[in-house]
Design an enzyme around this catalytic site. Sequence first.
Site, PDB file in Angstrom:
ATOM      1  CD  GLU A  45      -2.879   1.173   2.097  1.00 52.44           C
ATOM      2  OE1 GLU A  45      -2.965  -0.706   2.973  1.00 52.44           O
ATOM      3  OE2 GLU A  45      -4.034   1.740   2.514  1.00 52.44           O
ATOM      4  CG  ASN A 192      -9.334  -2.047   1.552  1.00 55.80           C
ATOM      5  OD1 ASN A 192      -9.091  -3.450   1.666  1.00 55.80           O
ATOM      6  ND2 ASN A 192      -9.757  -1.042   2.488  1.00 55.80           N
ATOM      7  CD  GLU A 193     -10.114  -3.073   6.169  1.00 53.50           C
ATOM      8  OE1 GLU A 193     -10.454  -1.931   6.806  1.00 53.50           O
ATOM      9  OE2 GLU A 193      -9.320  -3.794   7.095  1.00 53.50           O
ATOM     10  CE1 TYR A 259      -3.110  -6.426   8.467  1.00 52.59           C
ATOM     11  CE2 TYR A 259      -5.348  -5.787   8.737  1.00 52.59           C
ATOM     12  CZ  TYR A 259      -4.168  -5.911   7.918  1.00 52.59           C
ATOM     13  OH  TYR A 259      -3.805  -5.422   7.010  1.00 52.59           O
ATOM     14  CD  GLU A 315      -6.224  -4.895   3.991  1.00 50.68           C
ATOM     15  OE1 GLU A 315      -6.077  -4.544   5.213  1.00 50.68           O
ATOM     16  OE2 GLU A 315      -6.073  -4.279   3.243  1.00 50.68           O
ATOM     17  CD  GLN A 364       0.153  -2.792   4.249  1.00 51.30           C
ATOM     18  OE1 GLN A 364       1.282  -1.935   3.111  1.00 51.30           O
ATOM     19  NE2 GLN A 364      -1.193  -2.701   3.698  1.00 51.30           N
TER      20      GLN A 364
HETATM   21  O1  AHR Z   1      -2.714  -2.984   6.316  1.00 46.26           O
HETATM   22  C1  AHR Z   1      -2.940  -1.942   6.628  1.00 46.26           C
HETATM   23  C2  AHR Z   1      -4.540  -1.372   7.030  1.00 46.26           C
HETATM   24  O2  AHR Z   1      -5.280  -2.267   7.143  1.00 46.26           O
HETATM   25  C3  AHR Z   1      -5.300  -0.769   5.625  1.00 46.26           C
HETATM   26  O3  AHR Z   1      -4.809   0.039   4.674  1.00 46.26           O
HETATM   27  C4  AHR Z   1      -6.933  -1.483   5.729  1.00 46.26           C
HETATM   28  O4  AHR Z   1      -7.032  -2.265   5.017  1.00 46.26           O
HETATM   29  C5  AHR Z   1      -7.128  -2.786   7.329  1.00 46.26           C
HETATM   30  O5  AHR Z   1      -8.079  -1.744   8.293  1.00 46.26           O
END
Ligand code: AHR
Length: 512
Positions: A45, A192-193, A259, A315, A364
């Site tokens: 990103e 995205n999101e 995450y 992600e 990332q």
């Molecule tokens: O990876 C960091 C962020 O995490 C991304 O920009 C977003 O899609 C997610 O919340």
Amino acid sequence: MNKLLLMSVLALTGALVANAQNHLIVDADQGKGTISKHIYGHFSEHLGHCIYGGIWVGENSSIPNTRGIRNDVVKALKDLQIPNLRWPGGCFADEYHWMDGIGPRDKRPKMVNTHWGGVTEDNSFGTHEFLDLCEQLGCEPYISGNLGSGSVEEMSKWVEYITFDGESPMANLRKQNGREKPWKVKFWGVGNESWGCGGNMTPEEYSNQYRRYATFCRNYGDNHLYKIACGASDFDYNWTETVMKNVGNRMNGLSLHYYTVPNNWQDKGSATQFDETDYFTTIQKTLQMKELLTKHSTIMDRYDPQKRIGLITDEWGTWYNVEPGTNPGFLYQQNTMRDAIVAALNLNIFNQHCDRVYMANIAQTVNVLQAVVLTDEEKMVLTPTYWAFYLYKVHQDATLLPLSLTSVSYGLGNRKLDAVSASASKDASSGKIHITLVNIDPNKVQAIETELRGATTKKVSGKVLTSAQLQDYNSFDKPNAVGIRDFKDFKLQNGKISVNLPAKSVVLLEIE
Ligand code: AHR
């Protein structure tokens, strides 16, 4: 050395194959589908020093580069057989206007990267540069279109600009900008999101928006888009249900973001200063991926029993507090042996769910979150997570082999987890079998007896990734503190392989 002393030395080093308490049976003559190579995907990103500094240094940099793109990073990622790269975001994608990133670089408008540190984005890395990067890497591009703040027209024109081979306003503009032939782009994200930074929509609103935007993302010539809808965060099963119901076959893939955050979002925990309790929690939270994939897949199965729609975990990874003294908006974190274990566990889980999981992208690639590569000006280090990916690349596009695993527990207080995790595959061209094993126990060697049914084992070789401490990492001063080495602590006898998995280790066995 007296006998007692010898026994304890052997036990400590794990050289004594004790009666194994862990058992693995692999059905080598059966297949459970293909482990898509795209499970080994990455995500880059416009955030901190992922793109700028980490990948893009510009043509005039003293750092060796090809058309502005770092040679060392390209080589490292090629060595991983990176199958695809997602770009330009993340949250950044929904405020990115692609037309600002084409044409002469000195004329490109600047913008504020509001999500990530409020820094100036000069758009010097845009569509042409990203697609050049993918060509240098030999990987497939995965572009996330802007549904949050961009228009249907803008997204539609981006597809035309990149993929149309003929006379059209956008194809002509591309040619003016130096690219005669279109590129091939398969993976296309539509927002995205969208439940958060991408527009704070309800799943019903998003489904309607998706249908509109996706309609105008055309297939030109033989370029067929694989359209990926924004999926759920974590345990939001209602999002998956609603989008499956309202979008259904109009999408090819549905994303999922999860995450591993050891503590909580306010104070996530340190990447390097952690104790065994923090470690246990990190692993426990990582293993929730299994439940997430199972439950989201079950919902998808109801609407798509043929499993035509891929679950795209685009992600995932660890998310800690940033390294002290770094910009909080840049999400720069160190990467230890703990991260390698997290990566290997996730990859085993994705492999096991490859009937539905078609792609996954660790967040990332460089300098951000659970990065495989860290850079500091001209220096570059490969993280422990890099080495986990390196070991696991053998699974790409291989046939998943069914297995049954009995594991002892690794416990802390009254919490318990299976100490061993595994996945196995058969390489389509060489016929070799690969088993990846993780011992999450930071204190004990785990002896495991592995039986391969339906194959004759002639030769076994191995590689291991481990370290003295879970907290060990590769720094710019000590870039090779954590890495892989040949592994020989196993015995082949009567067709069974008895293996001593070192404490906190990832092991790859290659069987011929
Ligand atoms: O990876 C960091 C962020 O995490 C991304 O920009 C977003 O899609 C997610 O919340």
